[in-house]
Write an enzyme that holds these catalytic residues in place. Structure first.
Site, PDB file in Angstrom:
ATOM      1  N   GLY A 209     -24.870  -8.303 -28.980  1.00 27.48           N
ATOM      2  CA  GLY A 209     -25.273  -8.994 -27.752  1.00 27.48           C
ATOM      3  C   GLY A 209     -25.832  -8.026 -26.738  1.00 27.48           C
ATOM      4  O   GLY A 209     -26.148  -6.878 -27.065  1.00 27.48           O
ATOM      5  N   ASN A 210     -25.982  -8.494 -25.509  1.00 23.42           N
ATOM      6  CA  ASN A 210     -26.438  -7.610 -24.431  1.00 23.42           C
ATOM      7  C   ASN A 210     -25.776  -8.033 -23.125  1.00 23.42           C
ATOM      8  O   ASN A 210     -25.071  -9.036 -23.069  1.00 23.42           O
ATOM      9  CB  ASN A 210     -27.974  -7.609 -24.336  1.00 23.42           C
ATOM     10  N   TRP A 211     -26.017  -7.280 -22.072  1.00 27.45           N
ATOM     11  CA  TRP A 211     -25.291  -7.466 -20.812  1.00 27.45           C
ATOM     12  C   TRP A 211     -25.882  -8.534 -19.899  1.00 27.45           C
ATOM     13  O   TRP A 211     -25.402  -8.695 -18.780  1.00 27.45           O
ATOM     14  CB  TRP A 211     -25.240  -6.141 -20.043  1.00 27.45           C
ATOM     15  N   SER A 212     -26.903  -9.227 -20.320  1.00 29.81           N
ATOM     16  CA  SER A 212     -27.530 -10.195 -19.413  1.00 29.81           C
ATOM     17  C   SER A 212     -26.529 -11.279 -18.990  1.00 29.81           C
ATOM     18  O   SER A 212     -25.876 -11.897 -19.828  1.00 29.81           O
ATOM     19  CB  SER A 212     -28.731 -10.840 -20.086  1.00 29.81           C
ATOM     20  N   ALA A 276     -32.791 -12.231 -22.057  1.00 28.26           N
ATOM     21  CA  ALA A 276     -32.819 -10.973 -22.798  1.00 28.26           C
ATOM     22  C   ALA A 276     -32.633 -11.344 -24.278  1.00 28.26           C
ATOM     23  O   ALA A 276     -31.549 -11.751 -24.692  1.00 28.26           O
ATOM     24  CB  ALA A 276     -31.706 -10.061 -22.324  1.00 28.26           C
TER      25      ALA A 276
END
Ligand code: C5P
Length: 403
Positions: A209-212, A276
């Site tokens: 995943g990512n931090w968005s 993102a």
């Protein structure tokens, strides 16, 4: 800046949520006069409104006649917010009736007027209500689409009053635009926004995943709704209440986001890719949890995800405006220009990311690059402010097209 606001309350059970909206408005310094309809007082009584607003509460034009309240309140208001707006109240407002204090105030007000309808789905979808909403919108009122979800009984569907914090954000946006002399400039437009960050599953319990946080995408969706647009938001793993006035579709992975975006983009005036999106996903997803064996772990092989923005830009319909975001850690402007060309979009919002910058935070600082060579710097500030700049630029590109 503190403003004089009239909070109109219709006779719906969602009146209890308007108490929270009232608190948010008064706590930020606004002077709020609550004008319930007589029926609304059956749901939440006068004492609650008076205590929360610190102001007298009148529902009938026959109270305090010497004050000519129906004229004074309407004339002095800098914003009127009606939440919840029932089918009956919308009908009376559309017909220009003045059979209680609130409808009389609506006739004397010359400031921005926001209606937040809440009712059962059948009532919202009835041709009579649709026609009344269309009439009010044609007159320049902002009528926010209700949220979908559980209604008063066991049923669910469109008709819920949006989250009070979301309504507050819309009210503040309408107030700011109203004093700047603008109305709902995106009225009649349909826009699509992606928000959040995709998750690519490795096995049933793990993902890449990512931090968005989805805050920028939700700010864009909310701002477009506050400017009168019909908004679809495709939301990837966002832990926030759905933005007021937007129809939300929830997805997890990049491929799901792609399908939802392609479907929503058909016939839309503008598409903004704020999500993102993971560039890569595991080549294969294990159907069972990958176990620790004591031996060296198997590497996770990755494969490329589709570039949704590039695809949307390549398949754009005539007149459709396509915007994207680019997070860069270095050479921000040069990389941004190259990316704008590679993606083929009309606008690219470029921001620098790094510790404490942009991703997952409340603030943003960016430059919006245009395919026409324009550069619009946006100083560090709330994501709502950047959202409005993006819609200003989109609106400018749409004005040549009929609404
Ligand atoms: O290439 P990069 O990831 O920097 O591009 C960012 C922009 O492209 C964002 O608007 C993002 O939503 C979009 N994007 C996309 N599909 C991908 C990767 C990014 O639509 N696979």
């Amino acid at each position: 800046m503190p403003a004089r606001i009239v909070l109109g309350v219709g006779a719906g059970i969602a009146a209890y949520k308007a108490c929270e909206l009232l608190r948010l408005l008064t706590e930020s310094g606004h002077q709020v006069r609550v004008v319930p309809t007589p029926g609304a007082l059956r749901f939440v009584g006068e004492a609650t409104w008076a205590a929360l607003s610190g102001q007298p509460v009148t529902a009938s034009a026959w109270d305090d006649v010497h004050e000519v309240a129906h004229v004074r309140l309407g004339r002095e208001a800098e914003l009127v917010v009606v939440a919840p707006a029932t089918a009956d109240l919308l009908a009376r407002a559309a017909a220009g009736r003045s059979d209680d204090l609130l409808t009389a105030v609506l006739l004397t007000a010359r400031c921005p007027v926001v209606f937040a309808p809440a009712m059962h789905t059948e009532m919202w979808e009835h041709p009579a209500t649709r026609a009344n909403v269309a009439t009010l919108r044609a007159r320049g009122c902002l009528v926010i689409d209700p949220a979908s979800g559980r209604l008063t009984g066991a049923d669910s569907g469109p008709g819920r009053l949006p989250d009070p914090a979301e309504l507050y954000a819309v009210a503040v946006a309408a107030l700011a635009r109203g004093t700047a002399g603008g109305g709902p400039d995106l009225a009649g437009r349909r826009v699509v926004v992606s928000a959040g960050g995709t998750r690519e599953e490795i096995d049933p319990v793990r993902f890449i995943g990512n931090w968005s946080s989805g805050r920028q995408g939700y700010a864009l969706a909310r701002a477009a709704a506050a400017r009168g647009a019909k908004v679809s938001v495709v939301s990837a793993n966002v832990g926030l209440a759905d933005p007021a006035g937007a129809e939300a579709t929830h997805v997890v992975s990049a491929r799901q986001l792609r399908s939802a975006m392609l479907a929503a983009a058909a016939g839309a005036d503008a598409v903004v890719m704020a999500a993102a999106v993971a560039d890569f996903r595991p080549e294969a997803r294990s159907d069972v949890k990958i176990k620790k064996t004591g031996a060296a772990p198997e590497p996770v092989r990755l494969t490329q995800n589709p570039d949704i923005l590039r695809e949307l830009a390549a398949a754009r319909e005539p007149g459709q405006v396509i915007a994207g975001f680019a997070a860069e850690t270095d050479n921000v402007l040069a990389n941004g220009r190259a990316k704008l060309a590679a993606k083929g979009c009309d606008l690219l919002v470029v921001n620098q990311v790094g510790p404490g910058l942009a991703l997952g935070t409340g603030d943003n600082e960016a430059v919006v690059l245009g395919a026409d060579g324009s550069e619009t710097p946006v100083p560090r500030g709330p994501k709502e402010a950047l959202a409005d700049v993006v819609w200003d630029l989109v609106a400018a590109r749409l004005t040549a097209q009929p609404g």
